[in-house]
Design an enzyme around this catalytic site. Structure first.
Site, PDB file in Angstrom:
ATOM      1  N   ASP A   1       0.822  -1.211   0.000  1.00  0.00           N
ATOM      2  CA  ASP A   1       0.000   0.000   0.000  1.00  0.00           C
ATOM      3  C   ASP A   1       0.856   1.261   0.000  1.00  0.00           C
ATOM      4  OD1 ASP A   1      -2.381  -1.286  -0.007  1.00  0.00           O
ATOM      5  OD2 ASP A   1      -2.692  -1.183   2.153  1.00  0.00           O
TER       6      ASP A   1
ATOM      7  N   LYS B   1      -3.125   4.375  -3.862  1.00  0.00           N
ATOM      8  CA  LYS B   1      -3.427   5.531  -4.721  1.00  0.00           C
ATOM      9  C   LYS B   1      -2.137   6.173  -5.177  1.00  0.00           C
ATOM     10  CE  LYS B   1      -7.814   7.234  -3.149  1.00  0.00           C
ATOM     11  NZ  LYS B   1      -8.337   7.396  -1.847  1.00  0.00           N
TER      12      LYS B   1
ATOM     13  N   MET C   1      -7.088   9.193   9.662  1.00  0.00           N
ATOM     14  CA  MET C   1      -7.715   9.787   8.469  1.00  0.00           C
ATOM     15  C   MET C   1      -8.599  10.987   8.825  1.00  0.00           C
ATOM     16  SD  MET C   1      -8.669   6.244   6.502  1.00  0.00           S
ATOM     17  CE  MET C   1      -8.942   5.248   7.953  1.00  0.00           C
TER      18      MET C   1
HETATM   19  N1  SAH Z   1      -3.474   0.238   9.289  1.00  0.00           N
HETATM   20  C1  SAH Z   1      -2.932   1.567   9.531  1.00  0.00           C
HETATM   21  C2  SAH Z   1      -3.980   2.642   9.338  1.00  0.00           C
HETATM   22  C3  SAH Z   1      -4.474   2.761   7.923  1.00  0.00           C
HETATM   23  S1  SAH Z   1      -5.618   4.066   7.725  1.00  0.00           S
HETATM   24  C4  SAH Z   1      -2.340   1.620  10.944  1.00  0.00           C
HETATM   25  O1  SAH Z   1      -2.542   0.691  11.726  1.00  0.00           O
HETATM   26  O2  SAH Z   1      -1.645   2.598  11.249  1.00  0.00           O
HETATM   27  C5  SAH Z   1      -4.588   5.371   7.145  1.00  0.00           C
HETATM   28  C6  SAH Z   1      -4.392   6.418   8.221  1.00  0.00           C
HETATM   29  O3  SAH Z   1      -3.463   5.946   9.183  1.00  0.00           O
HETATM   30  C7  SAH Z   1      -3.813   7.726   7.743  1.00  0.00           C
HETATM   31  O4  SAH Z   1      -4.781   8.548   7.158  1.00  0.00           O
HETATM   32  C8  SAH Z   1      -3.286   8.292   9.035  1.00  0.00           C
HETATM   33  O5  SAH Z   1      -4.333   8.806   9.821  1.00  0.00           O
HETATM   34  C9  SAH Z   1      -2.775   7.047   9.730  1.00  0.00           C
HETATM   35  N2  SAH Z   1      -1.338   6.839   9.524  1.00  0.00           N
HETATM   36  C10 SAH Z   1      -0.738   5.746   9.033  1.00  0.00           C
HETATM   37  N3  SAH Z   1       0.613   5.868   9.057  1.00  0.00           N
HETATM   38  C11 SAH Z   1       0.864   7.085   9.600  1.00  0.00           C
HETATM   39  C12 SAH Z   1       2.049   7.803   9.914  1.00  0.00           C
HETATM   40  N4  SAH Z   1       3.272   7.304   9.684  1.00  0.00           N
HETATM   41  N5  SAH Z   1       1.921   9.028  10.477  1.00  0.00           N
HETATM   42  C13 SAH Z   1       0.715   9.554  10.739  1.00  0.00           C
HETATM   43  N6  SAH Z   1      -0.438   8.919  10.453  1.00  0.00           N
HETATM   44  C14 SAH Z   1      -0.376   7.703   9.904  1.00  0.00           C
END
Ligand code: SAH
Length: 281
Positions: free
Chosen positions: A46, A68, A183
């Site tokens: 992803d 995306k 998000m």
């Molecule tokens: N499975 C992922 C979340 C996916 S949804 C997890 O457990 O972290 C995608 C959202 O995750 C983004 O919009 C943001 O809010 C958050 N996110 C993921 N990686 C991030 C990072 N390194 N820094 C800040 N937000 C992050």
């Protein structure tokens, strides 16, 4: 046996490993995650997976981007699942690599159910979710004895792209002292308004943590009332977490990355008379 001397499960041809890559820093990848990268024939990844982690893939592994890019719509979830099934049926060792944890707002469950339905053997390798590990990189714990005994994780984005339907904002605002939104950037103003309308104080400490645990990490400390304006003024872009609650104040004492750059940390960020030091003295 891998070079660290631990017995590792066999990555069988024709199977899929659904692996969480953590928030960014490759050091946060699990040993199983690294093992999978070293043995996979195909890696389906992803947008949130850090490029440094992809570099750990076995030479010769084929990489397939399933996120995306350049504003183009992402491949449909169904197509991704079908691709995983197809690759596995062709006898490949398929690594499905996702940012953070695959089961936290990551659709890992949907993909795994698709594999189950197709009779494909799979393994789930949890990852460090950004809402916990990413915040830790900003020096913000999700729980702390003096501030909260509960935390709520929320997605700021529903299937329709809007603030998710069916959330009980009254319950969210008053349920747990710490709220962690994934998000949330797009609807930040609306989310803050809903929380304040439900009774959360406008001066509640809040923070936005952007690209946590990467070299581009940015942290904006704010309040519930100012969050949207501060986010706009700082020009931040996703991925970002939005955290609301007294725990944000602890950053003044726990910003370990700032400390490495010379920030003097406050050992009593909550102004409690430094109980920790007193207790151990
Ligand atoms: N499975 C992922 C979340 C996916 S949804 C997890 O457990 O972290 C995608 C959202 O995750 C983004 O919009 C943001 O809010 C958050 N996110 C993921 N990686 C991030 C990072 N390194 N820094 C800040 N937000 C992050």
């Amino acid at each position: 046996m891998d070079d660290h001397g631990l017995e590792m499960p066999v990555f069988e041809p024709g199977s899929v490993w659904l692996v969480g890559a953590g928030p960014g820093d490759p050091g946060l990848l699990s040993l199983y995650g690294l093992h999978a990268l070293r043995h996979a024939d195909c890696v389906v990844y992803d947008a949130l997976v850090d490029a440094r982690i992809l570099k750990l893939a076995r030479t010769g592994a084929s990489l397939w981007f399933a996120g995306k890019r350049g504003g183009k719509p992402s491949p449909k979830q169904r197509d991704i699942t079908l691709r995983l099934i197809d690759l596995a049926r062709n006898g490949k060792r398929v690594l499905r690599l996702k940012g953070g944890d695959p089961f936290v707002f990551g659709r890992g469950g949907e993909e795994a159910l698709g594999l189950a339905g197709a009779g494909i053997p799979f393994r789930i390798v949890p990852g460090i979710t950004s809402g916990i590990g990413g915040l830790a990189y900003a020096g913000i714990p999700v729980t702390h004895r003096d501030t909260n005994h509960a935390v709520t994780f929320i997605t700021g984005h529903g299937v329709t792209g809007d603030v998710p339907d069916g959330l009980d904002w009254q319950a969210l605002a008053n349920g747990a002292p710490t709220l962690v939104f994934y998000m949330a950037l797009k609807h930040l103003g609306r989310i803050a308004e809903l929380l304040m309308a439900a009774g959360r104080a406008s001066d509640t400490p809040a923070a936005l943590v952007v690209r946590a645990s990467t070299k581009d990490q940015q942290v904006v400390e704010t309040t519930l009332a100012r969050a949207a304006a501060d986010a706009e003024a700082s020009g931040i872009e996703p991925p970002a977490l939005f955290v609301v609650g007294e725990v944000v104040r602890l950053r003044a004492g726990l910003d370990w990355q700032g400390q490495a750059l010379g920030r003097i940390l406050d050992p009593d960020p909550l102004g409690l008379g430094n109980r920790q030091t007193a207790e151990t003295a």
